[in-house]
Design a protein around this motif. Sequence first.
Motif, PDB file in Angstrom:
ATOM      1  N   GLY A 188     -39.771  56.150  33.733  1.00  0.00           N
ATOM      2  CA  GLY A 188     -39.611  56.048  35.179  1.00  0.00           C
ATOM      3  C   GLY A 188     -38.342  56.920  35.621  1.00  0.00           C
ATOM      4  N   ALA A 189     -37.553  57.565  34.543  1.00  0.00           N
ATOM      5  CA  ALA A 189     -36.340  58.472  34.784  1.00  0.00           C
ATOM      6  C   ALA A 189     -36.624  59.625  35.507  1.00  0.00           C
ATOM      7  CB  ALA A 189     -35.622  58.511  33.758  1.00  0.00           C
ATOM      8  N   HIS A 190     -37.670  60.087  35.511  1.00  0.00           N
ATOM      9  CA  HIS A 190     -38.203  61.340  35.980  1.00  0.00           C
ATOM     10  C   HIS A 190     -39.370  61.253  36.715  1.00  0.00           C
ATOM     11  CE1 HIS A 190     -39.169  62.044  31.585  1.00  0.00           C
ATOM     12  NE2 HIS A 190     -40.054  62.290  32.400  1.00  0.00           N
ATOM     13  N   ARG A 191     -39.712  62.552  37.231  1.00  0.00           N
ATOM     14  CA  ARG A 191     -40.856  62.792  37.914  1.00  0.00           C
ATOM     15  C   ARG A 191     -41.697  64.102  37.055  1.00  0.00           C
ATOM     16  NH1 ARG A 191     -41.057  61.611  43.459  1.00  0.00           N
ATOM     17  NH2 ARG A 191     -42.860  62.986  43.911  1.00  0.00           N
ATOM     18  N   VAL A 192     -43.187  63.698  37.375  1.00  0.00           N
ATOM     19  CA  VAL A 192     -44.039  64.352  36.656  1.00  0.00           C
ATOM     20  C   VAL A 192     -44.266  66.043  37.270  1.00  0.00           C
ATOM     21  CG1 VAL A 192     -46.585  64.794  35.763  1.00  0.00           C
ATOM     22  CG2 VAL A 192     -45.701  62.516  35.807  1.00  0.00           C
TER      23      VAL A 192
END
Length: 160
Positions: free
Chosen positions: A68-72
């Motif tokens: 949840g800490a970053h985007r794909v």
Amino acid sequence: MSDTLSPRSLLVQDALRQSGISGEIVVLPDAASTAALAAAALGVEVGAIANSLVFWSDGEPLLVMTSGAHRVDTTALATRLGRENIVRASVDQVRAATGQAIGGVAPTGHPAPVVTVVDEALAAYPEIWAAGGTPHTVFPLTFGELVRLTGGTVVAVAGD
């Protein structure tokens, strides 16, 4: 607790038990359909939330379990996986592939196996949390359990 779970969450719980994972599904009072909401409800870091994102890639669904800490980064991920492209699945494609609604997609309990990628960044957390089949349910597990449960390929999913 299973008598209070929805049929979708019961499927997830059964799949967890069949895989030897003992984490219990927790029913949250409010929907936790985003990593930030789930982290706040559980009192954990947002990075410890294993987001279940369904994409469409080369004619098939692709489940990406990401921190949840970053985007794909779909372009970078397609390159890493040797795929032509990766795009967000439609609401209907998500439901058809997983039997679950966006915001509550679990890493298991689907009508048929879904090709899965597991974000290597999740390995940094001793305990991670994933959706339990509905936006109101989550369960804890370890990185190793997530990889085993999904049969997923471990890869970086964020950009460089």
